[in-house]
Design an enzyme around this catalytic site. Structure first.
Site, PDB file in Angstrom:
ATOM      1  N   THR A   1       8.028   5.310  -2.572  1.00 21.89           N
ATOM      2  CA  THR A   1       7.645   6.693  -2.331  1.00 21.89           C
ATOM      3  C   THR A   1       8.756   7.478  -1.650  1.00 21.89           C
ATOM      4  OG1 THR A   1       5.414   5.870  -2.000  1.00 21.89           O
ATOM      5  CG2 THR A   1       5.869   8.071  -1.203  1.00 21.89           C
TER       6      THR A   1
ATOM      7  N   VAL B   1      -4.846   4.884  -7.472  1.00 20.42           N
ATOM      8  CA  VAL B   1      -4.158   5.955  -6.749  1.00 20.42           C
ATOM      9  C   VAL B   1      -3.883   5.464  -5.334  1.00 20.42           C
ATOM     10  CG1 VAL B   1      -4.328   8.301  -5.846  1.00 20.42           C
ATOM     11  CG2 VAL B   1      -5.264   7.777  -8.103  1.00 20.42           C
ATOM     12  N   GLY B   2      -2.682   5.673  -4.857  1.00 20.52           N
ATOM     13  CA  GLY B   2      -2.312   5.230  -3.519  1.00 20.52           C
ATOM     14  C   GLY B   2      -2.505   6.294  -2.465  1.00 20.52           C
ATOM     15  N   ASP B   3      -1.784   6.149  -1.356  1.00 24.73           N
ATOM     16  CA  ASP B   3      -1.995   7.046  -0.222  1.00 24.73           C
ATOM     17  C   ASP B   3      -1.232   8.360  -0.310  1.00 24.73           C
ATOM     18  OD1 ASP B   3       0.369   5.333   0.167  1.00 24.73           O
ATOM     19  OD2 ASP B   3       0.608   6.459   2.024  1.00 24.73           O
TER      20      ASP B   3
ATOM     21  N   THR C   1       5.155   5.977   3.708  1.00 25.90           N
ATOM     22  CA  THR C   1       5.539   5.101   2.602  1.00 25.90           C
ATOM     23  C   THR C   1       5.161   3.671   2.972  1.00 25.90           C
ATOM     24  OG1 THR C   1       7.370   4.181   1.317  1.00 25.90           O
ATOM     25  CG2 THR C   1       7.891   4.936   3.544  1.00 25.90           C
TER      26      THR C   1
ATOM     27  N   HIS D   1       2.349   0.109   1.889  1.00 25.36           N
ATOM     28  CA  HIS D   1       1.220  -0.442   1.142  1.00 25.36           C
ATOM     29  C   HIS D   1       0.056   0.549   1.232  1.00 25.36           C
ATOM     30  CE1 HIS D   1      -1.093  -4.336   0.007  1.00 25.36           C
ATOM     31  NE2 HIS D   1      -1.587  -3.283  -0.594  1.00 25.36           N
ATOM     32  N   GLY D   2      -0.105   1.347   0.190  1.00 24.80           N
ATOM     33  CA  GLY D   2      -1.019   2.487   0.199  1.00 24.80           C
ATOM     34  C   GLY D   2      -2.440   2.205   0.620  1.00 24.80           C
TER      35      GLY D   2
END
Length: 356
Positions: free
Chosen positions: A220, A249-251, A271, A273-274
């Site tokens: 990210t 979808v991540g963070d 950035t 581990h979402g």
């Protein structure tokens, strides 16, 4: 009537006299992903390439701030530099999903208005950060996803490209490796160099290929900025997770998790581990510690990233900036691409042992 006009004029004069000029505090901070980023895993050529792109991003954004531009304009320009580089997992360098597609997420938030915009799972917007800004400025919504988000961006006149634009050989190889091993590979961690050499599963023999087995770390990208008006903005953009499935979808596009800005406290871009960043609402938690406990931006960021996340098993880092130009860049991984520019002086860092 004259009395009313006199009162209005007096109020305007009073407001102007108390308006603070933040020209001496303008600051811009960036990140390009966190993970097992070590000197042992980096060739001199690749390190030089990363530092050059990070520095270009810093200079582009800061030039806008110096000319009196807004923090929103600076964040947009800065992130676009990284989105246009294949070195980072955002835009041109986005990783592939299980189905062989590039699905990107991005978010933006203004600290003065608390307005925000986000997109998720887009496949045709050349610069996803522009899509997030369009959602914030030209729609009544905060988040749009998938085909609807792509269609909205096209209707707003953003640059649309064929999905093939996002193809890079290195990312495609990473997907094939992941498919062969039948596991999801995060873009933030990777095997160390000696482990890669010993593993018969990697399929990478040449030194120039080795750096791309680290593709999971090309994570990210994000930027936070403070302009001459005292306004903060935070932006984040990502290609997500190699071999991701089921519309994950991540963070990054989740307001409060990977992206948040509030003039009262700070601007944050994350950035890592979402899933852990979403569960811990990392960006908002940092802001809340500042607002409710009176912590400094550094202490608040350290509390969340170096203690709470570690206790919960989450890996990654953040960049954070308050309204006085104070910076925090904590990370609990072995490295994080990061940099800042303040008072005309810039610095780009990659490894853990590089200190501000």
């Amino acid at each position: 009537m004259k009395i009313i006009y006199s009162i209005i004029f007096a109020l305007l004069i009073t407001h102007t006299s108390f308006a603070q000029d933040y020209s001496d505090k303008i600051t811009l901070v960036i990140h390009g992903g966190a993970g097992t980023i070590t000197r042992a895993n980096m060739t001199p050529e690749k390190e030089k390439a990363y530092r050059e792109v990070l520095n270009t991003a810093l200079q582009n954004g800061y030039a806008i701030l110096k000319k009196g531009g807004t923090s929103l304009q600076a964040v947009e320009a800065t992130i676009m530099v990284m989105e246009n580089s294949p070195l980072f997992n955002a835009g041109k360098g986005a990783v592939f999903t299980h189905e062989g597609k590039n699905e990107m997420d991005a978010a933006i938030m203004e600290g003065n208005t608390l307005k925000a915009g986000a997109i998720a799972g887009v496949t045709t917007i050349k610069n996803p950060i522009k899509g997030a800004i369009a959602v914030m400025e030209k729609s009544p919504h905060v988040m749009m996803a998938g085909k609807g988000a792509d269609q909205f961006a096209k209707e707003q006149g953003l640059e649309i490209v064929d999905p093939s634009y996002f193809y890079t050989e290195a990312r495609y190889k990473a997907l094939q490796k992941a498919l062969k091993e039948e596991k999801v590979e995060l873009d933030h961690t990777e095997n160390k160099k000696d482990e890669i050499k010993k593993s018969p599963k990697t399929g990478y023999q040449k030194e120039e290929d080795l750096i791309f087995t680290e593709g999971k770390k090309f994570g990210t990208v994000g930027c936070v900025a403070l302009d001459k008006f005292g306004n903060l903005t935070a932006g984040t953009s990502t290609g997500g997770m190699t071999n991701k499935k089921y519309g994950r979808v991540g963070d990054a596009p989740i307001i409060g998790a990977g992206t948040y800005a509030n003039n009262v406290t700070c601007a944050v871009s994350a950035t890592g581990h979402g899933e852990f960043f979403i569960r811990s609402v990392v960006a908002y938690d940092i802001s809340s510690l500042m607002e409710y406990k009176g912590l400094s931006v550094k202490d608040a960021a350290d509390e969340v990233v170096m203690k709470k996340l570690v206790d919960r098993g989450g890996e990654g880092g953040v960049i954070a900036l308050d309204r006085n130009g104070n910076i925090a860049m904590p990370f609990n991984s072995e490295g994080m691409y990061r940099g800042y520019i303040k008072d005309g002086k810039s610095e780009v860092m990659i490894y853990k042992d590089e200190k501000r």
